[in-house]
Design a protein around this motif. Structure first.
Motif, mmCIF file in Angstrom:
data_model
loop_
_atom_site.group_PDB
_atom_site.id
_atom_site.type_symbol
_atom_site.label_atom_id
_atom_site.label_comp_id
_atom_site.label_asym_id
_atom_site.label_seq_id
_atom_site.Cartn_x
_atom_site.Cartn_y
_atom_site.Cartn_z
ATOM 1 N N GLU A 17 -11.071 -2.994 3.495
ATOM 2 C CA GLU A 17 -10.161 -1.849 3.403
ATOM 3 C C GLU A 17 -8.712 -2.326 3.310
ATOM 4 N N GLU A 18 -8.364 -3.271 4.171
ATOM 5 C CA GLU A 18 -7.006 -3.816 4.150
ATOM 6 C C GLU A 18 -6.748 -4.564 2.851
ATOM 7 N N TYR A 19 -7.760 -5.279 2.369
ATOM 8 C CA TYR A 19 -7.623 -6.018 1.112
ATOM 9 C C TYR A 19 -7.297 -5.056 -0.032
ATOM 10 N N ALA A 20 -8.040 -3.952 -0.116
ATOM 11 C CA ALA A 20 -7.833 -2.989 -1.200
ATOM 12 C C ALA A 20 -6.432 -2.384 -1.139
ATOM 13 N N LEU A 21 -5.983 -2.034 0.064
ATOM 14 C CA LEU A 21 -4.647 -1.446 0.210
ATOM 15 C C LEU A 21 -3.558 -2.437 -0.197
ATOM 16 N N ARG A 22 -3.724 -3.690 0.208
ATOM 17 C CA ARG A 22 -2.723 -4.703 -0.141
ATOM 18 C C ARG A 22 -2.732 -4.994 -1.640
ATOM 19 N N TRP A 23 -3.913 -4.962 -2.241
ATOM 20 C CA TRP A 23 -4.002 -5.201 -3.688
ATOM 21 C C TRP A 23 -3.248 -4.116 -4.451
ATOM 22 N N ILE A 24 -3.438 -2.871 -4.027
ATOM 23 C CA ILE A 24 -2.750 -1.753 -4.671
ATOM 24 C C ILE A 24 -1.241 -1.895 -4.505
ATOM 25 N N ASP A 78 -6.793 6.785 -3.003
ATOM 26 C CA ASP A 78 -6.232 8.072 -2.583
ATOM 27 C C ASP A 78 -4.823 7.929 -2.019
ATOM 28 N N THR A 79 -4.425 6.691 -1.690
ATOM 29 C CA THR A 79 -3.066 6.482 -1.179
ATOM 30 C C THR A 79 -2.038 6.514 -2.305
ATOM 31 N N ARG A 110 -4.716 3.664 -12.026
ATOM 32 C CA ARG A 110 -5.862 3.713 -11.122
ATOM 33 C C ARG A 110 -7.112 3.111 -11.763
ATOM 34 N N ARG A 111 -7.289 3.345 -13.052
ATOM 35 C CA ARG A 111 -8.489 2.857 -13.733
ATOM 36 C C ARG A 111 -8.554 1.332 -13.723
ATOM 37 N N GLU A 147 2.056 12.019 -8.280
ATOM 38 C CA GLU A 147 3.499 11.994 -8.524
ATOM 39 C C GLU A 147 4.004 10.551 -8.661
ATOM 40 N N GLU A 148 3.500 9.668 -7.794
ATOM 41 C CA GLU A 148 3.892 8.257 -7.862
ATOM 42 C C GLU A 148 3.475 7.645 -9.192
#
Length: 210
Positions: A110-117, A150-151, A128-129, A155-156
């Motif tokens: 989960e942390e990995y995915a957030l940091r990657w984004i 979803d984060t 996103r794709r 708008e971003e």
């Protein structure tokens, strides 16, 4: 029952020993197993004890490699699994080590995915794709992926596409209107943005397409 006939150093670097039995079999165990169980030539052992010692040695060796591998940068569960598989460990050992790494928070998809984004936002803005494709290739589970995506608000993403559209427009502004917009659109599509967001950004540029 079997008898230990010899215990010889095998690798001084990782302090492993080769344990020889009277039936001709040999096994590799680490120093901690030898000390913990007081192993020595002439000692009688059964198959259950042998399996336990080999399991302990394999877990410790795999944990050491996992910590070294994870020490360079964050990894996903799948990346660690593949790494330990390449090192020759069996699946039960790998799963046990992965659970330990997750328990101590050395491994966190989960942390990995957030940091990657977040890194994509800062260094290589992507839609996103494309981000989803990259994370799926790294073994991130779909539910974890969707939660992380979803984060990123619409708008971003729209604001990001508009900024990139202006950047690409400046790059291709010497081309005729339609050709210029085609180049801009293609560049944004390659970054993984959806066409509906791209088309809105293109309209905001207010370019003469005649």
């Amino acid at each position: 029952m079997n008898t230990i006939t010899a215990i010889e150093p095998r690798n001084k670097r990782n302090k492993s020993y080769e344990l020889a039995l009277d039936d001709g079999r040999t096994f590799c165990v680490d120093e901690e197993v030898v000390v913990k169980h007081g192993l020595k030539p002439g000692m009688l052992i059964n198959e259950e004890q042998l399996r336990e010692w080999i399991w302990e040695a394999d877990i410790r060796a795999a944990c050491d490699l996992a910590l070294h591998y994870l020490g360079f940068r964050m990894r996903t569960r799948k990346q660690l699994y593949d790494y330990l598989k390449r090192k020759g460990f069996n699946e039960p050992v790998i799963e046990e080590v992965i659970c330990k790494m997750e328990e101590y928070r050395f491994l966190d998809d989960e942390e990995y995915a957030l940091r990657w984004i977040q890194s994509r936002k800062l260094s290589q803005p992507s839609g996103r794709r494309k981000i989803a494709y990259e994370l799926m290739n790294k073994g991130i589970a779909r539910d974890v992926l969707e939660t992380a995506l979803d984060t990123v608000t619409q708008e971003e993403e729209e604001e990001l596409v508009c900024q990139l559209a202006e950047k690409y427009y400046a790059k291709y502004s010497n081309l005729p209107g339609k050709e210029c917009m085609a180049k801009v659109s293609q560049a944004l599509l390659r970054r993984g943005f959806d066409w509906d967001i791209i088309s809105r950004a293109i309209r905001r540029l207010d370019v003469d397409l005649s």
